[in-house]
Design a protein around this motif. Structure first.
Motif, PDB file in Angstrom:
ATOM      1  N   ALA B 473       0.838  -1.206   0.000  1.00 28.49           N
ATOM      2  CA  ALA B 473       0.000   0.000   0.000  1.00 28.49           C
ATOM      3  C   ALA B 473       0.876   1.261   0.000  1.00 28.49           C
ATOM      4  CB  ALA B 473      -0.923  -0.012   1.213  1.00 28.49           C
ATOM      5  N   ASP B 474       1.963   1.237   0.787  1.00 26.74           N
ATOM      6  CA  ASP B 474       2.867   2.391   0.838  1.00 26.74           C
ATOM      7  C   ASP B 474       3.542   2.626  -0.503  1.00 26.74           C
ATOM      8  OD1 ASP B 474       2.281   2.786   3.441  1.00 26.74           O
ATOM      9  OD2 ASP B 474       4.062   1.757   4.223  1.00 26.74           O
ATOM     10  N   LEU B 475       4.036   1.534  -1.102  1.00 25.27           N
ATOM     11  CA  LEU B 475       4.765   1.661  -2.360  1.00 25.27           C
ATOM     12  C   LEU B 475       3.864   2.196  -3.460  1.00 25.27           C
ATOM     13  CD1 LEU B 475       6.834  -1.646  -2.374  1.00 25.27           C
ATOM     14  CD2 LEU B 475       7.708   0.670  -2.139  1.00 25.27           C
ATOM     15  N   ARG B 476       2.612   1.737  -3.439  1.00 27.96           N
ATOM     16  CA  ARG B 476       1.668   2.177  -4.447  1.00 27.96           C
ATOM     17  C   ARG B 476       1.519   3.697  -4.406  1.00 27.96           C
ATOM     18  NH1 ARG B 476      -4.154  -0.301  -3.703  1.00 27.96           N
ATOM     19  NH2 ARG B 476      -3.940   0.750  -1.708  1.00 27.96           N
ATOM     20  N   ALA B 477       1.422   4.235  -3.184  1.00 26.49           N
ATOM     21  CA  ALA B 477       1.260   5.681  -3.057  1.00 26.49           C
ATOM     22  C   ALA B 477       2.552   6.406  -3.415  1.00 26.49           C
ATOM     23  CB  ALA B 477       0.847   6.024  -1.633  1.00 26.49           C
ATOM     24  N   LYS B 478       3.673   5.855  -2.942  1.00 25.85           N
ATOM     25  CA  LYS B 478       4.950   6.538  -3.133  1.00 25.85           C
ATOM     26  C   LYS B 478       5.363   6.559  -4.598  1.00 25.85           C
ATOM     27  CE  LYS B 478       7.513   5.571   0.615  1.00 25.85           C
ATOM     28  NZ  LYS B 478       8.534   4.824   1.366  1.00 25.85           N
TER      29      LYS B 478
END
Lengths: 341, 541
Positions: B473-478
Motif C-alpha cells: 500500500a505504501d509503495l503504491r502511493a509513493k
C-alpha cells in the motif's frame, strides 16, 4: 491395449532413420580408420600385384559411394557381409556371439540387482548408520577394482585355490554337448530340451564371469536405490501410510520401493548398455566367446564387415532396450501415459 | 480422553539441538474439537506428530507424558503404536495429493488400511472401501475406486485422505492444515464434511491451522502456540474477544476482517497514516474481449472466454475466483508471459497483445509491466544472492551505468525495508517475509507503471502478510503504481483494492467497486464465495 501396440510399432518405425544414420556413420568411420585390410590380408610377403588382387576381391577398388550402395543392397537382403578374419558370414558370427554376451550381461545384472537393491533399501532405512556405511564400502570397493583384476582374483580363489569352479575357458566345458540352438542362451536352450546336466554345466561356467561383472555394476544401482528410497521414505504419502498404521514392511516395499523403482530402472538401462559394450575385458579373462572380443579383433584387423555388423547390432539392441524401459515405466507409473506419446 | 503433560520435543540438526516444543500441556475431551493455532514454526504440527509417534528422523520426545484413554503413548511398543494409529487415532494432512501414494489406486490404498487393522477380509474389502468412499460423499464411488490420485481434484483427494483416516472408526482425528491449498468453497465442503462425520461418529478431533477464522468457526476450544510453547487457551468467543496474551492479540489484529483497514492489521505502535495516492484518472490498461483457448486432449479448453475491463492509472483492481477460473491465465496474458488467442490488451494506447512474446522481452514497455510472483521461494534463483536478484532487471531493462546500479539496489532495499546486511544472503538464508520483499524490490526495480501481483501473500504467515500488504500500500502511493491483484482471499482484496472482478469458468461473473461487490453481491456465485470464507468478524465484536 491396442493403442499400446500401435505406439510400439510407431516407436520401432521411428527408429529406422536412427538406424540408417548408424549405418552411414559406421560405414564412413570404418573407412576413415587407418590401416588397409587388403595389405593386412595379403600377408607379409605380398607384392603390389597380390595386394591389388585382394583389394579387388574385397570390392575395395570401387569408389566409396559405389561400395556404400552395394553394402546397402546387401543389408536389405539381410546380408551383413563376410568377415575376412573368421571367414564366416557376419550374421552367423553375431548370432553365435551376441547371445553369449547377452547371457553373461543379463546374468550379471540379475546377480547385481538381487544384491544391490536390497543393499540400497537397507542403507536408506537408516541413513548415516553403520549398515549404511558398510553398504557404501562394499559397492565402492566393487566399482573401484578393475574387472580384469576381480576376474583373475575370483579365478585364483575359486578355481586354483578352492577348486570348486570349472576352468575359465568359454561357455561350456568340453565334456558337455552344446544344446541345439534355439535362443542361443545355453541356460534356456538346455532347459528347453530338459538337459539339466548341461544346464548345470553352463551355469557353473557362467557364475564367475557374471559375478565379476556384477561386482562392478552394483555401485550405481545401489546408490540410486538408496537415493530414490530416501526421497520416497521422506515423502508425504509415506507419512500418511505411517499415520494410518500400516506395517513397516508394507510401507517399505509396497509404498516406498514401488515409487523408487522408476529411477532405478533408468539406471539399470544405462548400466546394461555400458556393461554390454564394456565387458570385453571379462570376456578376454574368461575366454568367453562374446561380442566384445569379436568387435575388438575385427577392429584391429580393419575387418569392415564385422565392425559394421557389430555397430548395427548394438544400435538395434539399444533401440529395443529403450523401448523396453519405456514400457516398464508405463507399467509401473500410471501417470506416464505410454499411448499418448 | 487425550492428555498431554509437559511435552518437549527436540530435533537434532546440523546446527545443534532445536527445541521444537516445550512445556506443552493440553487435553481433548470426548466429542470435543480442539483447535491448535499458530504461525509456521510454532510447533503445532510437531506436537501432533509426537503424539502419533511419527516424528521425522532426528526428532525425539525428551520429556512429558502422552496418555490416550489410559494408554501411555510415549512408552508404548512400536507394535502397539501401529495398532493405535489408524484405528484409535487418525490423521489427515495438508497437500492431499502428495499425501496419497501416487501410483496406487485410491481404492487399494483404502483397502490397505482396512486390511491392516483387520476391519476387512480379502472378500469384503472392496465393498467396504466403496462404502467408505460413499461416506465421504464421492459420487460414482465404484468408478473412483479405480482412480489414481493424479486423476482427481485436490478436494477429491482430501476426501480420499479423510476416508482413509476414518476407515477404521478412530476415536480421535487429527487434521493438520486440512484445507491449506484448497479453494475457499472446497475448504468449506471439506470442513463441513469433517465436522458432520465426527459428530455422527462422536469422535474427538484436533484441528491444526494457521487460519484463526477457520479455527473460530469449527472448534469448541482453541489453544494458541508460539515458538514451541502454549501461550493461551480458551473458547473461541472469549479468546478472540478478550485475548490475554500479547501474541494472541497480535495474531487477531493481523487477520484480515471486515471492518478493519489495512493499517489496523499492524501492531498499534507501528501504525502510521496511509500516504495520499495520486490518480490521474486516465485509462492505463484496457482489456477487450480477451480469449485464451488451449488445445486439450478432448477438444479445445476455453481458459478465458472473452473478458473486457478497464484499469485506470493509480487504481488497484483485484481478480478473484477459484482455481481454474482463468484469473492466472488472464494475468499472464496481460504480463505478456502468455500469448492470447484473440482480443486486445491496450496498454498506454498501444495494443501490446499484438507484440510477439519473444519481441516483448526486448520491448521498451517490458519495464512498464512487472510481476510479483506467488511463491517467494520458487521465484528466486536459489544460486543468486538477494543483491543479484534485485540487480537482474536493472541490468537488462535500464541503461544505468554499473556504478549507479549498486546505489539503485540499495535504494530499492531501503524502499522495501530490507536491511542492507541481508543483501548478500541467498534465498534459503532468508525468511518468508524477507524473500517476499526481495521479490517486490525486483519487480519495482525498473519503475513499472503496472504491477501484477499473483497471490503475493498466499504462502506467508498472517503477521508477515499484514506487513507485506502494508508495504504494498505504501509503495503504491509513493511510486504511483497501478496494481492488478490476483487472489482467492476476499478479505485481503477488500483491504488493498478499489475494484474487484469475480471470475468463474473463464468469464466475469461480477465486477465493481470492492465495497459494493462484497457488501451487496449481485450474483449467487459471489455470495457463495463470501459465505464460504471463514471469518473472524462473525465472532469478534
Amino acid at each position: 491395449m491396442s493403442g499400446r501396440y500401435k505406439t510400439i510399432s510407431l516407436r520401432i518405425a521411428q527408429a529406422i532413420p536412427v538406424l540408417f544414420g548408424v549405418v552411414v556413420v559406421s560405414f564412413i568411420l570404418t573407412r576413415a580408420l587407418p590401416g588397409d585390410p587388403a595389405v593386412y590380408f595379403a600377408g607379409a610377403s605380398a607384392t603390389e600385384e597380390s595386394i591389388a588382387q585382394v583389394r579387388e576381391a574385397l570390392g575395395l577398388d570401387k569408389s566409396l559411394p559405389e561400395q556404400f550402395v552395394i553394402y546397402l543392397g546387401d543389408l536389405l537382403r539381410g546380408d551383413l557381409g563376410q568377415s575376412i578374419s573368421t571367414g564366416q558370414a557376419v550374421t552367423d558370427d553375431l548370432a553365435r556371439r551376441l547371445p553369449a554376451s547377452l547371457e553373461l550381461t543379463l546374468m550379471a545384472l540379475f546377480i547385481s540387482c538381487s544384491i544391490a537393491v536390497p543393499l540400497g533399501v537397507m542403507a536408506a532405512t537408516k541413513p548415516g548408520s553403520l549398515r549404511d556405511h558398510i553398504c557404501r564400502v562394499i559397492v565402492t570397493a566393487g566399482v573401484s577394482l578393475p574387472t580384469f583384476f576381480t576376474g583373475i582374483l575370483l579365478i585364483y580363489i575359486f578355481y586354483y585355490l578352492l577348486g570348486i569352479a570349472p576352468s575359465p575357458l568359454g561357455r561350456l566345458d568340453f565334456i558337455y554337448i552344446e544344446p541345439d540352438t534355439v535362443t542361443g542362451f545355453y541356460l534356456i536352450d538346455a532347459a528347453l530340451i530338459g538337459d539339466w546336466e548341461t544346464w548345470f554345466g553352463a551355469l557353473k561356467q557362467l557364475i564367475l564371469p557374471a559375478t565379476t561383472l556384477a561386482l562392478f555394476t552394483m555401485a550405481p544401482i545401489a546408490r540410486m536405490t538408496r537415493a530414490a528410497m530416501l526421497s520416497a521414505l521422506s515423502s508425504d504419502f509415506v507419512r500418511t501410510a505411517r499415520a494410518a498404521g500400516l506395517s513397516s514392511s508394507k510401507i517399505l516395499y509396497g509404498y516406498a520401493l514401488h515409487n523408487a523403482m522408476l529411477p532405478v530402472i533408468t539406471t539399470l538401462g544405462m548400466v546394461f548398455s555400458f556393461t554390454l559394450g564394456a565387458n570385453v575385458l571379462v570376456e578376454k579373462v574368461f575366454a568367453w566367446p562374446g561380442i566384445g572380443s569379436y568387435a575388438i579383433e575385427a577392429l584391429v584387423a580393419s575387418d569392415y564387415a564385422a565392425v559394421q555388423g557389430f555397430v548395427l547390432a548394438m544400435a538395434i539392441l539399444f533401440v529395443l532396450l529403450n523401448l523396453t524401459i519405456d514400457i516398464a515405466y508405463s507399467l509401473i507409473d500410471p501417470r506416464i501415459g505410454f499411448e499418448e506419446r | 480422553m487425550l492428555s498431554i503433560k509437559d511435552l518437549a520435543v527436540d530435533f537434532q540438526t546440523r546446527k545443534g539441538v532445536v527445541h521444537a516444543v516445550r512445556n506443552v500441556n493440553l487435553h481433548v475431551d470426548k466429542g470435543e474439537t480442539l483447535g491448535i493455532v499458530g504461525e509456521s514454526g510454532s510447533g503445532k504440527s510437531v506436537t501432533s506428530y509426537a503424539l502419533m509417534r511419527i516424528l521425522d528422523a532426528g526428532g525425539t520426545i525428551t520429556a512429558g507424558d502422552i496418555v490416550y484413554s489410559g494408554i501411555d503413548l510415549r512408552h508404548s511398543s512400536a507394535r502397539d503404536m501401529r495398532n493405535i494409529r489408524g484405528r484409535e487415532i487418525s490423521m489427515i494432512f495438508q497437500n492431499p495429493r502428495a499425501a496419497l501414494n501416487p501410483i496406487r489406486k485410491v481404492g487399494h490404498q483404502l483397502e490397505d488400511v482396512l486390511k491392516t487393522h483387520s476391519q476387512a477380509t480379502r472378500y469384503d474389502a472392496r465393498a467396504k472401501a466403496i462404502s467408505m468412499l460413499e461416506a465421504v460423499q464421492i459420487r460414482n464411488a465404484e468408478e473412483r475406486y479405480h482412480a489414481y490420485p493424479f486423476e482427481l481434484s485436490g478436494g477429491m483427494c482430501q476426501r480420499i485422505v479423510i476416508a482413509i483416516a476414518l476407515a477404521c472408526n478412530p476415536q480421535l482425528l487429527i487434521a493438520d492444515e486440512p484445507t491449506t491449498g484448497l479453494d475457499i468453497t472446497t475448504q468449506k465442503t471439506v470442513m463441513d464434511l469433517i465436522q458432520s462425520l465426527s459428530q455422527e461418529r462422536q469422535m474427538s478431533s484436533i484441528l491444526i491451522t494457521h487460519d484463526l477464522g477457520l479455527a473460530a468457526q469449527y472448534c469448541d476450544r482453541i489453544v494458541v502456540m508460539k515458538d514451541g510453547e502454549l501461550v493461551e487457551t480458551g473458547k473461541p468467543k472469549s479468546l478472540f474477544n478478550n485475548a490475554q496474551h500479547a501474541y494472541t492479540r497480535k495474531l487477531i489484529a493481523a487477520t484480515p476482517r471486515k471492518n478493519a483497514s489495512i493499517r489496523d492489521l499492524l501492531p498499534v505502535e507501528e501504525q502510521q497514516p496511509l500516504p495520499e495516492r495520486s490518480q490521474s484518472g486516465e485509462t492505463l490498461l484496457r482489456v477487450n474481449n480477451l480469449v485464451k483457448t488451449y488445445a486439450g486432449k478432448n477438444g479445445p479448453v476455453h481458459a478465458v472466454k472473452g473478458i473486457s475491463f478497464d484499469l485506470k492509472q493509480g487504481k488497484s483492481l483485484a481478480l478473484v475466483g477459484e482455481s481454474g477460473c482463468g484469473k492466472s491465465t488472464t494475468s499472464s496474458m496481460i504480463t505478456r508471459l502468455l500469448d492470447c488467442s484473440s482480443g486486445e490488451i491496450i496498454f498506454n494506447g498501444q495494443d501490446i497483445g499484438k507484440i510477439k512474446l519473444r519481441d516483448f522481452a526486448q520491448h521498451e514497455m517490458r519495464k512498464d509491466i512487472q510481476m510479483v510472483f506467488q511463491d517467494a521461494t520458487d521465484s528466486l534463483n536459489p544460486r543468486h544472492s538477494a543483491f543479484q536478484s534485485i540487480l537482474e532487471p536493472i541490468k537488462h531493462l535500464t541503461d544505468l551505468r554499473s556504478a549507479k546500479r549498486q546505489d539503485r539496489v540499495y535504494e530499492l532495499a531501503d524502499l522495501v525495508g530490507l536491511p542492507h546486511s541481508l543483501l548478500t544472503r541467498f534465498p534459503h538464508q532468508l525468511s518468508g517475509g524477507q524473500k517476499a520483499r526481495v521479490g517486490i524490490a525486483r519487480a519495482i526495480a525498473v519503475n513499472p507503471q503496472l504491477l501484477i501481483l499473483d497471490e503475493p501473500t498466499a504462502a506467508l504467515d498472517v503477521s508477515i502478510q499484514a506487513i507485506v500488504l502494508n508495504l504494498l500500500a505504501d509503495l503504491r502511493a509513493k511510486l504511483g503504481m497501478t496494481y492488478l491483484f490476483v487472489s482467492h482471499d476476499l478479505h485481503v482484496v477488500r483491504l488493498l483494492c478499489d475494484d474487484v472482478i469475480v471470475m468463474k469458468d473463464g468469464e466475469i461473473v461480477e465486477m465493481g467497486p470492492v465495497e459494493e461487490v462484497m457488501d451487496q453481491p449481485k450474483s449467487e456465485y459471489t455470495q457463495s464465495l463470501l459465505d464460504a470464507a471463514p471469518s473472524l468478524s462473525k465472532i469478534v465484536e
